[in-house]
Design an enzyme around this catalytic site. Sequence first.
Site, PDB file in Angstrom:
ATOM      1  N   HIS A   1       0.872  -1.177   0.000  1.00  0.00           N
ATOM      2  CA  HIS A   1       0.000   0.000   0.000  1.00  0.00           C
ATOM      3  C   HIS A   1       0.909   1.227   0.000  1.00  0.00           C
ATOM      4  O   HIS A   1       2.025   1.170   0.538  1.00  0.00           O
ATOM      5  CB  HIS A   1      -0.828  -0.063   1.296  1.00  0.00           C
ATOM      6  CG  HIS A   1      -1.896   0.973   1.435  1.00  0.00           C
ATOM      7  ND1 HIS A   1      -1.629   2.285   1.759  1.00  0.00           N
ATOM      8  CD2 HIS A   1      -3.244   0.882   1.357  1.00  0.00           C
ATOM      9  CE1 HIS A   1      -2.767   2.952   1.866  1.00  0.00           C
ATOM     10  NE2 HIS A   1      -3.770   2.134   1.611  1.00  0.00           N
TER      11      HIS A   1
ATOM     12  N   ASP B   1       3.165  -4.539   7.974  1.00  0.00           N
ATOM     13  CA  ASP B   1       1.965  -3.719   7.834  1.00  0.00           C
ATOM     14  C   ASP B   1       0.775  -4.647   8.107  1.00  0.00           C
ATOM     15  O   ASP B   1       0.418  -5.478   7.271  1.00  0.00           O
ATOM     16  CB  ASP B   1       1.913  -3.131   6.413  1.00  0.00           C
ATOM     17  CG  ASP B   1       0.602  -2.404   6.138  1.00  0.00           C
ATOM     18  OD1 ASP B   1      -0.281  -2.415   7.008  1.00  0.00           O
ATOM     19  OD2 ASP B   1       0.472  -1.839   5.036  1.00  0.00           O
TER      20      ASP B   1
ATOM     21  N   GLN C   1      -4.436  -5.029   7.114  1.00  0.00           N
ATOM     22  CA  GLN C   1      -5.464  -5.969   6.638  1.00  0.00           C
ATOM     23  C   GLN C   1      -5.474  -7.278   7.434  1.00  0.00           C
ATOM     24  O   GLN C   1      -6.408  -8.066   7.302  1.00  0.00           O
ATOM     25  CB  GLN C   1      -5.253  -6.289   5.156  1.00  0.00           C
ATOM     26  CG  GLN C   1      -5.471  -5.114   4.218  1.00  0.00           C
ATOM     27  CD  GLN C   1      -6.916  -4.621   4.190  1.00  0.00           C
ATOM     28  OE1 GLN C   1      -7.856  -5.349   4.524  1.00  0.00           O
ATOM     29  NE2 GLN C   1      -7.102  -3.381   3.815  1.00  0.00           N
TER      30      GLN C   1
ATOM     31  N   LYS D   1     -10.409  -0.616  10.858  1.00  0.00           N
ATOM     32  CA  LYS D   1     -10.608  -1.864  10.109  1.00  0.00           C
ATOM     33  C   LYS D   1     -11.000  -2.994  11.054  1.00  0.00           C
ATOM     34  O   LYS D   1     -11.086  -4.157  10.669  1.00  0.00           O
ATOM     35  CB  LYS D   1      -9.336  -2.218   9.339  1.00  0.00           C
ATOM     36  CG  LYS D   1      -8.965  -1.121   8.329  1.00  0.00           C
ATOM     37  CD  LYS D   1      -8.013  -1.594   7.286  1.00  0.00           C
ATOM     38  CE  LYS D   1      -7.310  -0.460   6.589  1.00  0.00           C
ATOM     39  NZ  LYS D   1      -7.954  -0.002   5.367  1.00  0.00           N
TER      40      LYS D   1
ATOM     41  N   CYS E   1      -4.871   2.540  -3.764  1.00  0.00           N
ATOM     42  CA  CYS E   1      -3.665   2.993  -3.020  1.00  0.00           C
ATOM     43  C   CYS E   1      -2.487   2.060  -3.261  1.00  0.00           C
ATOM     44  O   CYS E   1      -1.694   1.786  -2.342  1.00  0.00           O
ATOM     45  CB  CYS E   1      -3.928   3.095  -1.520  1.00  0.00           C
ATOM     46  SG  CYS E   1      -5.114   4.336  -1.089  1.00  0.00           S
TER      47      CYS E   1
HETATM   48  C1  LIG Z   1      -2.408  -2.883   3.567  1.00  0.00           C
HETATM   49  C2  LIG Z   1      -2.738  -1.500   4.057  1.00  0.00           C
HETATM   50  N1  LIG Z   1      -1.772  -0.763   4.592  1.00  0.00           N
HETATM   51  C3  LIG Z   1      -2.004   0.472   5.055  1.00  0.00           C
HETATM   52  C4  LIG Z   1      -3.250   1.036   4.987  1.00  0.00           C
HETATM   53  C5  LIG Z   1      -3.459   2.411   5.515  1.00  0.00           C
HETATM   54  O1  LIG Z   1      -4.328   2.378   6.608  1.00  0.00           O
HETATM   55  P1  LIG Z   1      -4.890   3.723   7.247  1.00  0.00           P
HETATM   56  O2  LIG Z   1      -5.439   4.520   6.116  1.00  0.00           O
HETATM   57  O3  LIG Z   1      -5.925   3.258   8.206  1.00  0.00           O
HETATM   58  O4  LIG Z   1      -3.748   4.408   7.921  1.00  0.00           O
HETATM   59  C6  LIG Z   1      -4.294   0.308   4.429  1.00  0.00           C
HETATM   60  C7  LIG Z   1      -5.637   0.902   4.270  1.00  0.00           C
HETATM   61  O5  LIG Z   1      -6.409   0.531   3.444  1.00  0.00           O
HETATM   62  C8  LIG Z   1      -4.030  -0.996   3.965  1.00  0.00           C
HETATM   63  O6  LIG Z   1      -4.993  -1.744   3.425  1.00  0.00           O
END
Ligand SMILES: Cc1ncc(COP(=O)(O)O)c(C=O)c1O
Length: 412
Positions: free
Chosen positions: A123, A200, A203, A226, A364
């Site tokens: 992401h 990370d 998910q 989430k 993203c």
């Molecule tokens: C794999 C992953 N990393 C990072 C993020 C970023 O999360 P946040 O926008 O809650 O900071 C997301 C959000 O969709 C994600 O799916």
Amino acid sequence: MALDILKIRKDFPILDQKVYGKPLIYFDSAASAQKVLSVLKKEEQLVLEYYGNIHRGAHYMADKATAEFEAVRDSVKNFINARFREEIIFTKGATEGMNLVAFSFGESFINEGDEIILTEMEHHANIVPWQMMAMRRKAVIKVIPFSDDGRLEVEKLDSLITSKTKIIAVAHISNTLGMVNPVKEIIAKAHSHGIKVLVDGAQSVKHFKIDVQDMDADFYSFSSHKMYGPNGVGVLYGKRELLDKMVPYQGGGEMISVVKFEKTTYNSLPYKFEAGTPDITGVIAFGEAVRYLNEMDTDAMISYENSLTCYCMDELKKIKGVIIYGTWKDHSSVISFNIKGIHHYDLAMILDKGGVALRSGRLCADPVMDHYGVSGMLRVSFDVYNTFAEVDSFIVLLKKAIKMLGGAKINE
Ligand SMILES: Cc1ncc(COP(=O)(O)O)c(C=O)c1O
């Protein structure tokens, strides 16, 4: 024990509504899950009854809010099985956690010419902070690729690691391909070379029972929104001995011990990384989301979400012209796809009017779009409150939309 999905849905009243006169089908939980009722009730109770700033008040409300805020730290510590409560840093989300590590780890441990390894399926939140750090520290970014079926080519890690590699940052589950990456294997290999790993967990935190000690991650970052909790709240887990050695991320109140114009000393963990007034209401309400997940039969939930995903995947495959991205066997509850000859955005618009909330666009993850040479994708993601009947309705609506747009013919 079988889950009572209809009972679970009552905990998420937002689901029981019509949009454009059609029953809502919420297939966008990978972007943000819906909030469980107990979270909203806690927010209301706090704000109406005992809201006060934490760690600095000398009155009943501040003390009560502080006690509840710190109790959530303990709940989160237990939820992910961290060793110490000081290893739980509240952030505003997974993104901030990744920025914190990229900045503080980078400033403390990364020098000119050092290397950072990312994956092609990250992401943007786990790419851009590292690029910003690499520019500042004159470091180099390397990338583990994935194959067309979405499998991360971990066997390439050996040839990417050098004596200059300082950290590997990898998504546990890709938000686009739904792939579950072999993080334990990556961490074991990295540690055998003295390299640290940031996972990370945006998910994965709800998709698995996370045990950071068993995983042995050095850092694990995730978001409350989430996990049925408030948005604007997240957690960065970091090993105490590493966090101790890292410079603070931001300066301000709370993160200091003594401030003098000549020299300031910093607070101990976790407060060293929590500058300023945090989202007090959000963190305390997040405690209710953690409680809800603790009370849920995690295995049953995961297995239910997986069966919904397999069912939808099978139904999608029957549609002529469908292209599914990420077909490797280690899959979670996310499916990204396109229909040949139809723009993802047009399909999303029609499906929206039919009551289906899904994601469309670049998700993203520009490098994933570039890998497949597409301008975007459609993504459905499932949660425990979704039903097989919703999948059926979605497939019917999708077929209608394809017909309307005159795309590939459908195999009936
Ligand atoms: C794999 C992953 N990393 C990072 C993020 C970023 O999360 P946040 O926008 O809650 O900071 C997301 C959000 O969709 C994600 O799916």
